[in-house]
Design an enzyme around this catalytic site. Structure first.
Site, PDB file in Angstrom:
ATOM      1  NE  ARG A 152      -3.212   2.502   2.847  1.00  0.00           N
ATOM      2  CZ  ARG A 152      -3.109   3.302   3.913  1.00  0.00           C
ATOM      3  NH1 ARG A 152      -2.424   2.955   4.983  1.00  0.00           N
ATOM      4  NH2 ARG A 152      -3.714   4.464   3.917  1.00  0.00           N
ATOM      5  CG  HIS A 185      -0.840   8.882   3.711  1.00  0.00           C
ATOM      6  ND1 HIS A 185      -0.982   7.526   3.929  1.00  0.00           N
ATOM      7  CD2 HIS A 185      -0.371   9.378   4.886  1.00  0.00           C
ATOM      8  CE1 HIS A 185      -0.620   7.225   5.169  1.00  0.00           C
ATOM      9  NE2 HIS A 185      -0.235   8.327   5.763  1.00  0.00           N
ATOM     10  CD  GLU A 242      -4.320   7.329  10.210  1.00  0.00           C
ATOM     11  OE1 GLU A 242      -3.857   8.353  10.699  1.00  0.00           O
ATOM     12  OE2 GLU A 242      -3.953   6.186  10.539  1.00  0.00           O
ATOM     13  CG  ASN A 299      -4.964   3.198   8.870  1.00  0.00           C
ATOM     14  OD1 ASN A 299      -5.198   2.221   8.159  1.00  0.00           O
ATOM     15  ND2 ASN A 299      -4.549   4.349   8.395  1.00  0.00           N
ATOM     16  CE1 TYR A 329       0.714   2.500  13.601  1.00  0.00           C
ATOM     17  CE2 TYR A 329      -1.275   3.653  12.916  1.00  0.00           C
ATOM     18  CZ  TYR A 329      -0.049   3.084  12.617  1.00  0.00           C
ATOM     19  OH  TYR A 329       0.404   3.087  11.321  1.00  0.00           O
ATOM     20  CD  GLU A 341      -1.253   3.938   8.259  1.00  0.00           C
ATOM     21  OE1 GLU A 341      -0.969   4.350   9.410  1.00  0.00           O
ATOM     22  OE2 GLU A 341      -1.444   4.695   7.295  1.00  0.00           O
TER      23      GLU A 341
END
Ligand code: FCB
Length: 477
Positions: A84, A128, A173, A302, A304, A379
Site C-alpha cells: 500500500r 495521504h 485517516e 488503521n 495503533y 496500518e
C-alpha cells in the site's frame, strides 16, 4: 518467550490473505522538486521553523523515488504479496487542478509495473495528507472546492492506473487531516481553528464520495474502492453516565463524523448537538450526504492504540498530548469537558500503549457497523529505538511481539466471524514520521539515514515468514 506462547496452537490465516506493508509518498519519496512536482502543505509545514523535530523535512526522505526498484525487490525477497503506497498529488497535478503531468504519473506507472512483475499487489491511497500548497492557498479543506479538485485528481489517477491496480483507497485517516491539520495544528497546514476543522471534515467526506464515484466512472468494475479510517477504540474510565457521555462525544468526533456519512449517509445527531457551539453545519448542502454515502467495496482500518476518556472535573485547557504531538489547541472541537487518560500497559517509542484487544474490538465493531463489507487492516505497527548491532544486524524482538499480538487479534476476529482480507504493516521501512521527523522508526526495514542503506530488521524476516507460510512464526527468544 512465555510458556503460553510456546505451547499455543499455531496461528494460521486463510490462503488468500494479503500480507502487505504500507508507506506514504511524503514520508518516503524525497525528490520533492523533480519532474515537475511542486510543494504540498507538508513541504511548506516542514520547512517552517519549529514545526517538526529538529526542523526535519521530507526533501530526501528515504529517496524511494530513485530507489523504488530496490524497495520492491526487498518486499519480494521477504515474501510480501501486497504493498500500500500513496500518490503525491502535487507530482501528478502540480497546481492541484487541470491536466496531469505525465512525468509524475510515469513514476507510479513504473512502480506499479515493478510490483506486478514481482507478484506484489499494489493498493493505492490517493490522499495521504499532502495537499498541493496551491489548494491550501485557495482555502484548503475547509473550502468546498477542494473536494471537487480531489475528484478531478482521483479521475486522473484512476484513468492512468485503473487497468493494473485493483485496490484503491480514497483518503488516509481524514481525522488527522481535519483535526490535526486545522484543529490542533500539529500537522500541516498547522491551522488552529475548531470551526474550520469541522468544515474540513465535511469536505473530506465529500471528497471521498466524489472521488469514489470519479474512480468508478473510469475504472473496470472489478476494482475495489475503499477508505482508510483511523477509527478510535474509545474506552471510558467508568460506566458512570458522565464518563459514558464523554466517550460518546469522542466516538462521534473520531469515528461517527466519518463513518456516519460514509457508511450510513448521516451525521450522528449526538455529534451535531455536541458541536453546535462551534459550527452550525450550514455548509452541508442538500444531497451531500447522498454523495458521501457511496457503496464501498472494502473498508480499511488503521489501528495503533486505544483511547481512554472520562468526563473532565473542570474544563481542560492548555497543552495536552493527543498522540501525535502536543498543542495548546485541542483537536476535539466542542469536547473541552472531556479528559484523556493514559491507558495502562507497556508502550512503544511513541508513548502509545500496546493493546491488541483494541484491534479485535475495532474489527468486530465494523463487522457490525458495516455487515458484509470486507475489511483490511491498512496500518498497524510500532516505533522502537532500533539500532544495528556491531555485526550490522538489527534485532527488534519488541516489534515481533507487537506484530504477533496484533496479528493474533486479527485471527481471533476472523474466527469470530469478521471478514478481514489482509494486513498492511506500518511501515515497510523507517521514514519521515511527520512532526516527529526521523526520530521514530516504524520500519520493518532499517534505514541508515546517512547512507540510505536498507537492512531488514529481524521483524521483517519474521513477518516475511508469516507471509510465505500463512502462519505466525514463534516469537524470538
Ligand atoms: C498514521 C499515519 C502514518 C504514520 C502512522 C504511524 O496515523 O497514517 O502515516 O504516521 O500513523
Amino acid at each position: 518467550m512465555s510458556e503460553s506462547a510456546q505451547s499455543a496452537p499455531p496461528v494460521t490465516f486463510p490462503p488468500a490473505f494479503l500480507w502487505g506493508a504500507a508507506t506514504s509518498a511524503y514520508q518516503i519519496e524525497g525528490a520533492v522538486r523533480e519532474d515537475g512536482r511542486t510543494p504540498s502543505i507538508w513541504d511548506t509545514f516542514s520547512h517552517t521553523p519549529g514545526r517538526t523535530a529538529d526542523g526535519e523535512t521530507g526533501d530526501i526522505a528515504v529517496d524511494h523515488y530513485h530507489r523504488y526498484r530496490e524497495d520492491v525487490a526487498l518486499m519480494a525477497d521477504l515474501g510480501l504479496n501486497a504493498y500500500r503506497f500513496s500518490i503525491s498529488w502535487s507530482r501528478v497535478q502540480p497546481t492541484g487542478r487541470g491536466p496531469a503531468v505525465q512525468r509524475g504519473l510515469d513514476f507510479y506507472r513504473r512502480l506499479v509495473d515493478e510490483l506486478l512483475a514481482h507478484g506484489i499487489r499494489p493498493a493505492i491511497t490517493l490522499y495521504h495528507w499532502d495537499l498541493p500548497q496551491e489548494l491550501e492557498d485557495a482555502g484548503g479543506w475547509p473550502e468546498r472546492d477542494t473536494a471537487y479538485r480531489f475528484a478531478e485528481y482521483a479521475r486522473i489517477v484512476g484513468e492512468a492506473l485503473g487497468d493494473r491496480v485493483e485496490q484503491w483507497i480514497t483518503l488516509n485517516e481524514p481525522w488527522c487531516s481535519a483535526f490535526l491539520g486545522y484543529g490542533s495544528g500539529v500537522h500541516a497546514p498547522g491551522r488552529t481553528d475548531a470551526a474550520a476543522s469541522l468544515r474540513a471534515a465535511h469536505h473530506l467526506n465529500l471528497a471521498h464520495g466524489l472521488g469514489a464515484s470519479a474512480l468508478r466512472s473510469v475504472m473496470p468494475a472489478r476494482n475495489a474502492v475503499a477508505v482508510s479510517l483511523n477509527s478510535s477504540v474509545v474506552r471510558t474510565v467508568s460506566q458512570d453516565p458522565a464518563d459514558l457521555a464523554a466517550g460518546q462525544k469522542i466516538d462521534d468526533l473520531a469515528n461517527g463524523v466519518f463513518h456516519g456519512p460514509m457508511l450510513h449517509g448521516t451525521y450522528p445527531e449526538t455529534l451535531l448537538a455536541a458541536t453546535s457551539s462551534v459550527t452550525d453545519w450550514s455548509y452541508v448542502r442538500d444531497r451531500d450526504l447522498e454523495t458521501i454515502h457511496q457503496p464501498l467495496d472494502a473498508l480499511g482500518l488503521n489501528y495503533y492504540t486505544p483511547t481512554l476518556v472520562s468526563a473532565a472535573e473542570e474544563q481542560v485547557s492548555g497543552p495536552r498530548p493527543d498522540g501525535h504531538g502536543a498543542s495548546a489547541h485541542s483537536p476535539w472541537p466542542g469536547a473541552d469537558d472531556v479528559a484523556f487518560h493514559q491507558t495502562p500497559g507497556e508502550r512503544t517509542e511513541m508513548g502509545w500503549t500496546i493493546d491488541p484487544t483494541g484491534l479485535h474490538e475495532l474489527i468486530m465493531r465494523y463487522t457490525r457497523e458495516a455487515p458484509g463489507l470486507p475489511l483490511y487492516v491498512t496500518e498497524n505497527g510500532a516505533a522502537y529505538d532500533d539500532k544495528p548491532d556491531p555485526d550490522g544486524r538489527v534485532h527488534d524482538p519488541e516489534r515481533i511481539a507487537y506484530l504477533h499480538g496484533h496479528l493474533s487479534a486479527v485471527r481471533r476476529a476472523i474466527t469470530d466471524g469478521a471478514d478481514v482480507r489482509g494486513y498492511f504493516l506500518w511501515s515497510l521501512m523507517d521514514n519521515f514520521e511527520w512532526a516527529y521527523g526521523y526520530g521514530k522508526r516504524f520500519g520493518a526495514v532499517y534505514v541508515d539515514y546517512t547512507t540510505l542503506e536498507r537492512t531488514p530488521k529481524s521483524s521483517a524476516h519474521w513477518y516475511g515468514r508469516a507471509a510465505r507460510t500463512g502462519e505466525l512464526p514463534p516469537l524470538e527468544g
